[in-house]
Motif scaffolding. Structure first.
Motif, mmCIF file in Angstrom:
data_model
loop_
_atom_site.group_PDB
_atom_site.id
_atom_site.type_symbol
_atom_site.label_atom_id
_atom_site.label_comp_id
_atom_site.label_asym_id
_atom_site.label_seq_id
_atom_site.Cartn_x
_atom_site.Cartn_y
_atom_site.Cartn_z
ATOM 1 N N ARG A 186 -0.857 7.986 -3.138
ATOM 2 C CA ARG A 186 -1.241 7.616 -1.790
ATOM 3 C C ARG A 186 -2.551 6.850 -1.820
ATOM 4 O O ARG A 186 -3.533 7.289 -2.389
ATOM 5 N N GLY A 187 -2.573 5.704 -1.182
ATOM 6 C CA GLY A 187 -3.792 4.912 -1.117
ATOM 7 C C GLY A 187 -3.846 3.780 -2.126
ATOM 8 O O GLY A 187 -4.737 2.951 -2.059
ATOM 9 N N ASP A 188 -2.888 3.711 -3.056
ATOM 10 C CA ASP A 188 -2.893 2.608 -4.021
ATOM 11 C C ASP A 188 -2.543 1.305 -3.321
ATOM 12 O O ASP A 188 -1.665 1.274 -2.471
ATOM 13 N N VAL A 189 -3.222 0.250 -3.737
ATOM 14 C CA VAL A 189 -2.861 -1.089 -3.269
ATOM 15 C C VAL A 189 -2.447 -1.869 -4.498
ATOM 16 O O VAL A 189 -3.220 -1.974 -5.450
ATOM 17 N N ARG A 231 0.864 -1.172 0.000
ATOM 18 C CA ARG A 231 0.000 0.000 0.000
ATOM 19 C C ARG A 231 0.901 1.221 0.000
ATOM 20 O O ARG A 231 1.868 1.282 0.740
ATOM 21 N N VAL A 232 0.540 2.208 -0.803
ATOM 22 C CA VAL A 232 1.370 3.411 -0.895
ATOM 23 C C VAL A 232 0.905 4.407 0.148
ATOM 24 O O VAL A 232 -0.286 4.718 0.232
ATOM 25 N N VAL A 243 6.063 3.280 1.419
ATOM 26 C CA VAL A 243 5.177 2.193 1.011
ATOM 27 C C VAL A 243 5.185 1.187 2.150
ATOM 28 O O VAL A 243 6.223 0.975 2.773
ATOM 29 N N GLU A 244 4.008 0.589 2.451
ATOM 30 C CA GLU A 244 4.068 -0.468 3.448
ATOM 31 C C GLU A 244 3.515 -1.740 2.843
ATOM 32 O O GLU A 244 2.699 -1.706 1.917
ATOM 33 N N LEU A 245 3.965 -2.887 3.373
ATOM 34 C CA LEU A 245 3.477 -4.172 2.882
ATOM 35 C C LEU A 245 2.228 -4.545 3.663
ATOM 36 O O LEU A 245 2.095 -4.195 4.826
ATOM 37 N N MET A 269 -5.265 -2.871 -7.086
ATOM 38 C CA MET A 269 -6.534 -3.258 -6.515
ATOM 39 C C MET A 269 -6.847 -2.339 -5.356
ATOM 40 O O MET A 269 -6.838 -2.756 -4.194
ATOM 41 N N ASN A 270 -7.158 -1.099 -5.675
ATOM 42 C CA ASN A 270 -7.447 -0.143 -4.605
ATOM 43 C C ASN A 270 -8.734 -0.505 -3.894
ATOM 44 O O ASN A 270 -9.625 -1.092 -4.459
#
Lengths: 218, 298
Positions: A195-198, A172-173, A215-217, B239-240
């Motif tokens: 920000r907020g992208d997965v 996740r960004v 970025v976090e996993l 996949m937001n």
């Protein structure tokens, strides 16, 4: 006048989270990152030291409280113990994830001691010596001398196992970091991270961003 | 005693392997020749594959804050994760979910369900998900506040506080009574399940909510499964707004597929990389592959 401005500023800006809560967030993130990443991440020495100190203090508080048998204090004791168990689980799972990676790729991490804590380095040394002694006594001593090395790199192929740096990870960004390069089959593409992208990405592409905290996993 | 290793058993796809190497200890220590899948190595210290298991996601979710309405007085506690407020009935107070569940089990408090966990809100979200126009998207998750931290400076250690951006389960007001009503937070599935299991009497219509949660879960999982078609070796699939438990469910499959595709295409990628490097070094048009070879044959 200055006091008024300070008051206004204090009322407008959000109150900062206590250090303990930030440490909990940091420990949680360290745990999730370590459980998800294929490689060993840098060891957060200060964080773990602070957390272990607090855990130690909490244990002594609980022991003192166990002396009194007041029913109200009894329930507080239950709450404190539950929380302590949760913290201990986090720390233990984090350390076990790291030890599992050290076990699997012992020779590789022997060349990268900066990622390890002093205790982990000791563990690595003893693990390595145990394994090599075991191999020597079981079959390695029967091999010809030139074939007895465990970390030979001659001939272009290294015997030392490296963790798979292109493994897929979910991430996740947290902050807009700009572009990241991904290797497609026929071309190299760049994607922007907002920000907020997965996303599902290769570990090698996000490794630096994770270490920076952009970025976090997950 | 002479040991004979049958060469055919150990020769991998790569023909760079020197036959003399076949007698090496690498056969025992290396994953390339012996273990069935070099994607996963299970160590005794933690015999789990990389990634969180569903129970660990549940553990993570229990750190979310929820609003409770206390029934009994309780003094504020100095917990390891931060101080809690004094409980004075009947004023609502935000507490971590694990503590709220503990109090609820002992009948010392009631948990007030977050606004998005009600029949109207879930029906609205479900309508959005089932709409044909949103077949490829998930319903938007709760609004993210602007980032409060910046990237760390060079000397800062990993996970320094100055560079620590908050994320679920520590985002403010994801499941408290001030949560956004028309959007699902990251841990919606686990939160809904735990609250319905332990605090069903605090809900207005628990059965309806349960049914709606189940339907939502099915719709979103089917969308995820449709998205498997675009999984690519180069990764980068976006996949937001997906949920935590959903990721835990599909992680094994998705990671396996992406890694598998990567291995299948490894040789093609490597040759492309070599070609790119050559072109960069010697200028475009220097590669040995000649386009006009077919014309010469005529």
């Amino acid at each position: 006048m200055d006091d008024d401005i300070a008051d206004i500023l204090a009322s407008v800006s959000a109150p900062a989270l206590p250090v303990r809560t930030l440490d909990l967030q940091a420990l949680t993130r360290a745990w999730v990152n370590e459980r998800t990443a294929p490689e060993l991440l840098p060891y957060p020495t200060d964080l773990v030291d602070r957390v272990m100190e607090r855990i130690g203090k909490q244990i002594s508080t609980i022991e003192e409280m166990s002396g009194t048998m007041d029913p109200q204090a009894n329930f507080t004791l239950v709450i404190l113990q539950t929380e302590l168990e949760r913290f201990k689980f986090l720390v233990r799972s984090f350390l076990r994830a790291r030890i599992a990676k050290i076990d699997t790729y012992t020779l590789h991490y022997a060349t990268l001691p900066s990622q390890l804590s002093p205790l982990e380095r000791q563990y690595l040394q003893s693990h390595q010596s145990l394994i090599s002694t075991h191999y020597s006594t079981s079959f390695l001593s029967t091999f010809p001398t030139s074939l007895q090395k465990l970390d030979d790199t001659a001939g272009g192929i290294s015997m030392v196992d490296k963790p798979d740096e292109d493994a897929a990870v979910f991430c996740r960004v947290l902050r807009d970091t700009g572009n990241v390069e991904i290797q497609g089959i026929s071309e190299v593409a760049e994607i922007e991270m907002k920000r907020g992208d997965v996303r599902v990405l290769r570990w090698s592409a996000v490794k630096e961003a994770v270490e920076r905290g952009d970025v976090e996993l997950i | 005693m002479e040991v004979k290793w049958p060469a055919s058993a150990w020769l991998g796809a790569s023909d760079r392997v020197n036959l003399a190497r076949l007698h090496r200890i690498r056969l025992f220590a290396s994953s390339t020749y012996i273990t069935p899948s070099d994607a996963q190595r299970y160590a005794m210290a933690l015999p789990l594959p990389p990634g969180l298991t569903p129970s660990e996601v549940g553990f993570l979710c229990e750190m979310e804050q929820v609003t409770i309405i206390p029934r009994q007085r309780l003094d504020g506690l100095e917990l390891l994760g931060g101080p809690t407020e004094t409980l004075r009935p009947p004023f609502p107070v935000p507490l971590p979910l694990w503590l709220a569940l503990l109090l609820k089990k002992q009948k010392r408090a009631d948990i007030s369900p977050p606004p998005w966990l009600s029949v109207e809100a879930l029906t609205q979200i479900l309508d959005f998900e089932m709409d044909e126009r949103t077949a490829e998207l998930f319903s938007p998750s709760q609004d993210l506040p602007a980032p409060t931290t910046t990237a760390p400076l060079d000397g800062d250690p990993y996970l320094a506080h100055d560079a620590l951006e908050l994320s679920p389960p520590f985002l403010k007001d994801a499941a408290t009574s001030r949560a956004q009503k028309d959007a699902l937070p990251y841990h919606w599935n686990e939160l809904g399940h735990l609250l319905l299991t332990h605090a069903a009497d605090n809900f207005v219509e628990p059965d309806m909510v349960r049914k709606l949660l189940r339907d939502l879960r099915e719709v979103r999982m089917s969308k995820l499964r449709k998205g498997f078609k675009v999984l690519d070796a180069g990764a980068g699939t976006q996949m937001n707004n997906v949920g935590g438990m959903e990721i835990a469910e599909v992680r094994g499959f998705v990671v396996g597929v992406v890694d598998g595709l990567r291995k299948l295409n490894r040789s093609r990628e490597e040759s492309r990389k070599e070609r790119d490097d050559e072109e960069r070094e010697n200028g475009i048009g220097s590669s040995s592959y000649r386009d006009d070879e077919d014309e010469d044959m005529l």
